[in-house]
Design a protein around this motif. Sequence first.
Motif, mmCIF file in Angstrom:
data_model
loop_
_atom_site.group_PDB
_atom_site.id
_atom_site.type_symbol
_atom_site.label_atom_id
_atom_site.label_comp_id
_atom_site.label_asym_id
_atom_site.label_seq_id
_atom_site.Cartn_x
_atom_site.Cartn_y
_atom_site.Cartn_z
ATOM 1 N N VAL A 72 11.380 24.688 3.015
ATOM 2 C CA VAL A 72 12.503 25.404 2.401
ATOM 3 C C VAL A 72 12.969 24.658 1.152
ATOM 4 O O VAL A 72 13.122 25.255 0.075
ATOM 5 N N ILE A 73 13.166 23.359 1.284
ATOM 6 C CA ILE A 73 13.629 22.557 0.146
ATOM 7 C C ILE A 73 12.582 22.538 -0.958
ATOM 8 O O ILE A 73 12.907 22.708 -2.143
ATOM 9 N N ALA A 74 11.320 22.348 -0.591
ATOM 10 C CA ALA A 74 10.246 22.293 -1.585
ATOM 11 C C ALA A 74 10.114 23.611 -2.341
ATOM 12 O O ALA A 74 9.997 23.619 -3.575
ATOM 13 N N PHE A 75 10.146 24.721 -1.619
ATOM 14 C CA PHE A 75 10.021 26.020 -2.274
ATOM 15 C C PHE A 75 11.222 26.317 -3.164
ATOM 16 O O PHE A 75 11.062 26.800 -4.283
ATOM 17 N N LEU A 76 12.419 26.022 -2.684
ATOM 18 C CA LEU A 76 13.608 26.274 -3.510
ATOM 19 C C LEU A 76 13.629 25.388 -4.751
ATOM 20 O O LEU A 76 13.975 25.856 -5.846
ATOM 21 N N ALA A 77 13.245 24.124 -4.604
ATOM 22 C CA ALA A 77 13.207 23.217 -5.758
ATOM 23 C C ALA A 77 12.190 23.696 -6.786
ATOM 24 O O ALA A 77 12.474 23.728 -7.992
ATOM 25 N N CYS A 78 11.019 24.078 -6.320
ATOM 26 C CA CYS A 78 9.984 24.547 -7.225
ATOM 27 C C CYS A 78 10.392 25.859 -7.890
ATOM 28 O O CYS A 78 10.170 26.051 -9.084
ATOM 29 N N TRP A 79 10.997 26.744 -7.117
ATOM 30 C CA TRP A 79 11.463 28.013 -7.682
ATOM 31 C C TRP A 79 12.479 27.751 -8.786
ATOM 32 O O TRP A 79 12.424 28.375 -9.856
ATOM 33 N N LEU A 80 13.388 26.816 -8.552
ATOM 34 C CA LEU A 80 14.415 26.491 -9.538
ATOM 35 C C LEU A 80 13.790 25.908 -10.807
ATOM 36 O O LEU A 80 14.156 26.301 -11.918
ATOM 37 N N VAL A 81 12.839 25.000 -10.665
ATOM 38 C CA VAL A 81 12.173 24.418 -11.840
ATOM 39 C C VAL A 81 11.430 25.500 -12.619
ATOM 40 O O VAL A 81 11.473 25.530 -13.848
ATOM 41 N N GLN A 82 10.772 26.406 -11.908
ATOM 42 C CA GLN A 82 10.066 27.501 -12.587
ATOM 43 C C GLN A 82 11.044 28.398 -13.351
ATOM 44 O O GLN A 82 10.774 28.785 -14.489
ATOM 45 N N ALA A 83 12.160 28.719 -12.725
ATOM 46 C CA ALA A 83 13.158 29.573 -13.381
ATOM 47 C C ALA A 83 13.715 28.891 -14.622
ATOM 48 O O ALA A 83 13.849 29.528 -15.682
ATOM 49 N N ILE A 84 14.035 27.612 -14.497
ATOM 50 C CA ILE A 84 14.558 26.863 -15.648
ATOM 51 C C ILE A 84 13.522 26.814 -16.761
ATOM 52 O O ILE A 84 13.845 27.008 -17.940
#
Length: 131
Positions: A72-84
């Motif tokens: 959950v943390i890994a996917f959310l962190a990666c999603w956030l970096v991709q969005a940024i």
Amino acid sequence: MEWIARAIGAFYVFAGVVLIRQAIINWRMERIFGTFLETPPAEKTADAILSVMAVLVLASGLTLLALHHWAVIAFLACWLVQAIYLLWASRWHRPVEPELIRLRRQTTNAFFAYTAATLFVLWAARRGLLG
């Protein structure tokens, strides 16, 4: 559902390895060409962000493959970096050549697929699939 989660995890492990390999190639090319051509700051920033993203994609795939709750943390962190990255790139790193425009479109499509995978991970965690 476990096999779907593991299949998604395996896909992102593969994608992470491919992205890390590409980041290494980019670093080497910059080192070679950097001796006589200066790399623009926006390009250096994009490479740094994409390198972080590659590691996060690999980490998210590994944690999901293991059905670990850190997925959950890994996917959310990666999603956030991709969005940024996509927000930053739309302003500061706009492609001009047709090939680069096509690649940006592919990156955006990959972000949408990753969003679906992230939603699946959140759902799987809520259902107790991740331990």
